[in-house]
Design a protein around this motif. Structure first.
Motif, PDB file in Angstrom:
ATOM      1  N   LEU A   8       0.845  -1.293   0.184  1.00  0.00           N
ATOM      2  CA  LEU A   8      -0.105  -0.029  -0.135  1.00  0.00           C
ATOM      3  C   LEU A   8       0.679   1.341  -0.039  1.00  0.00           C
ATOM      4  O   LEU A   8       0.452   2.367  -0.520  1.00  0.00           O
ATOM      5  CB  LEU A   8      -0.990  -0.079   1.255  1.00  0.00           C
ATOM      6  N   ALA A  49      -5.601   2.147   8.292  1.00  0.00           N
ATOM      7  CA  ALA A  49      -6.508   1.827   7.122  1.00  0.00           C
ATOM      8  C   ALA A  49      -7.010   3.144   6.515  1.00  0.00           C
ATOM      9  O   ALA A  49      -7.365   3.266   5.372  1.00  0.00           O
ATOM     10  CB  ALA A  49      -7.537   0.667   7.715  1.00  0.00           C
ATOM     11  N   CYS A  54      -8.884   2.590   2.992  1.00  0.00           N
ATOM     12  CA  CYS A  54      -9.097   1.049   3.021  1.00  0.00           C
ATOM     13  C   CYS A  54      -9.890   0.654   4.341  1.00  0.00           C
ATOM     14  O   CYS A  54      -9.827   1.396   5.277  1.00  0.00           O
ATOM     15  CB  CYS A  54      -7.893   0.195   2.768  1.00  0.00           C
ATOM     16  N   SER A  55     -10.442  -0.767   4.219  1.00  0.00           N
ATOM     17  CA  SER A  55     -10.687  -1.158   5.251  1.00  0.00           C
ATOM     18  C   SER A  55      -9.987  -1.824   6.075  1.00  0.00           C
ATOM     19  O   SER A  55      -8.833  -2.151   5.435  1.00  0.00           O
ATOM     20  CB  SER A  55     -12.052  -2.199   5.168  1.00  0.00           C
ATOM     21  N   GLN A  58      -8.549  -4.893   4.519  1.00  0.00           N
ATOM     22  CA  GLN A  58      -7.730  -4.747   3.301  1.00  0.00           C
ATOM     23  C   GLN A  58      -6.264  -4.370   3.542  1.00  0.00           C
ATOM     24  O   GLN A  58      -5.499  -4.867   2.559  1.00  0.00           O
ATOM     25  CB  GLN A  58      -8.317  -3.472   2.335  1.00  0.00           C
TER      26      GLN A  58
END
Length: 70
Positions: A8, A49, A54-55, A58
């Motif tokens: 990420l 997150a 994102c959650s 994720q």
């Protein structure tokens, strides 16, 4: 608990220091989380997150029966 922090971060072109500044932790804490040496608190997991939009699921992958010390 596994995580996708490195992937990420790369997708956002962020360094570990960039992520640390975004969530209010040290660069060393980011390193520890990425290397699975430290599991963040639930509050910190939510902050991480949120900066990636994102959650939690994720970012962090829970593996049944695996502890931080394995």
């Amino acid at each position: 608990m596994k995580n996708r922090l490195k992937v990420l971060r790369a997708s956002h072109s962020w360094t570990q220091a960039d992520l640390a500044a975004q969530v209010g932790i040290s660069r060393q804490a980011v390193i520890s989380i990425e290397k699975y040496k430290y599991t963040p608190s639930l509050a910190l997991a939510f902050r991480i997150a949120r900066v990636f939009n994102c959650s939690i699921e994720q970012v962090f992958i829970f593996e049944e029966g695996v502890s931080n010390h394995d």
